[in-house]
Design an enzyme around this catalytic site. Structure first.
Site, mmCIF file in Angstrom:
data_model
loop_
_atom_site.group_PDB
_atom_site.id
_atom_site.type_symbol
_atom_site.label_atom_id
_atom_site.label_comp_id
_atom_site.label_asym_id
_atom_site.label_seq_id
_atom_site.Cartn_x
_atom_site.Cartn_y
_atom_site.Cartn_z
ATOM 1 N N ASP A 120 0.839 -1.194 0.000
ATOM 2 C CA ASP A 120 0.000 0.000 0.000
ATOM 3 C C ASP A 120 0.873 1.243 0.000
ATOM 4 O O ASP A 120 2.070 1.188 0.286
ATOM 5 C CB ASP A 120 -0.895 0.023 1.242
ATOM 6 C CG ASP A 120 -1.884 -1.132 1.284
ATOM 7 O OD1 ASP A 120 -2.168 -1.700 0.211
ATOM 8 O OD2 ASP A 120 -2.354 -1.458 2.385
ATOM 9 N N TYR B 132 5.208 -8.264 7.791
ATOM 10 C CA TYR B 132 4.952 -6.852 8.069
ATOM 11 C C TYR B 132 5.251 -6.573 9.535
ATOM 12 O O TYR B 132 4.962 -7.404 10.405
ATOM 13 C CB TYR B 132 3.488 -6.498 7.811
ATOM 14 C CG TYR B 132 3.156 -6.149 6.383
ATOM 15 C CD1 TYR B 132 3.311 -4.843 5.913
ATOM 16 C CD2 TYR B 132 2.669 -7.110 5.509
ATOM 17 C CE1 TYR B 132 2.992 -4.525 4.606
ATOM 18 C CE2 TYR B 132 2.353 -6.796 4.197
ATOM 19 C CZ TYR B 132 2.515 -5.501 3.753
ATOM 20 O OH TYR B 132 2.206 -5.187 2.459
#
EC number: 5.4.99.12
Length: 280
Positions: A60, A119
């Site tokens: 993103d 992440y």
């Protein structure tokens, strides 16, 4: 094709000014700066022809990376792979750095050979956040219950249907993902949420992080969190985590991903700790 070599890159970048990894093209023009777009511009300058740079996955906007993998094919036969590191870095913006480059088998693919993506979300837990940390941490003016958060996180193991944490526009054919490790840790005002899986749905990690913190704030039981997970209903999500404050790493293997690789990797993670952040 025998004259083409495949080079695997390890990339770190500050994603603040980028729309994410993948190019967003309108006609012949890129709509917004992307990490992939910057790398391909430099690859074209080095080779004097268009070169595709294939990443291990999309990110993103605002995502930072410490070890994303990508590959490209080069017709250059006489340059050692490691020489691509200074060649790229001398032309890239300072917000993107190549930290490793190596020649690999033609069968390796940065995306399809990736066995795990990781992440890390960073949350600054204090009444007032330091200004220089704001681009890289999500500020919350309280200290969450890390014990309760880790109880939730412990339920995220193995193969799970992640429909409850999918974004409205996610077009994945399957919503199932395989979780290797999920946990929270705390160090010097910063709460870190780390999650490793074979892949993620679009905006899934943001939604999952927001839901975990929302449940903790409401003092939901572990059973209530599991009910949200298994409901396959995205309306039960908590408010999504803001975009800043997270980083990304990828582990790749020369073999195409398989169930056998899954089980082997899961055992290795249990015994190697932070070694899971090594890219290759």
């Amino acid at each position: 094709m025998n004259d083409v070599r495949k080079i695997l890159l390890r990339i770190s970048y500050d994603g603040t000014r980028f729309c994410g990894w993948q190019k967003q093209v309108s006609g012949s023009r890129e709509r917004a700066p992307s990490v992939q777009g910057e790398l391909e511009k430099v690859a074209e300058k080095i080779h004097h022809q268009k070169i595709a740079v294939i990443g291990s996955g999309r990110t993103d906007s605002g995502v930072h990376a410490v070890g994303q993998a990508a590959h490209f094919c080069t017709p250059m036969r006489n340059i050692l792979a490691y020489r691509f590191i200074p060649a790229f870095n001398s032309l890239l913006p300072h917000s993107i750095r190549i930290t490793d480059a190596r020649e690999v088998s033609s069968q390796l693919h940065a995306r399809f050979s990736a066995v795990m993506r990781t992440y890390r979300y960073h949350l600054h837990c204090a009444p007032v956040a330091y200004a220089h940390e704001l681009p890289y941490c999500w500020h919350i003016a309280r200290m969450p219950d890390i014990h309760l958060l880790n109880q939730y996180a412990a339920t995220l193991k193995g193969e799970l249907d992640c429909t409850s944490f999918a974004a409205a526009g996610d077009k994945s054919a399957s919503k199932s993902r395989y979780f290797y490790d999920t946990h929270f840790s705390f160090n010097h005002r910063v709460l870190t949420f780390e999650i490793s899986a074979n892949a993620f749905l679009w905006k899934m990690v943001r939604s999952l992080t927001g839901t975990l913190l929302h449940c903790e704030k409401k003092r939901c039981s572990v059973r209530e969190f599991v009910r949200i997970l298994h409901a396959k209903d995205r309306r039960l999500q908590g408010p999504p985590h803001r975009r800043m404050g997270y980083s990304y790493g990828t582990s790749v293997t020369p073999n195409t991903y398989s169930v056998q690789n899954r089980n082997t990797l899961a055992r290795e993670l249990a015994s190697t700790g932070n070694a899971r952040w090594k890219t290759y």
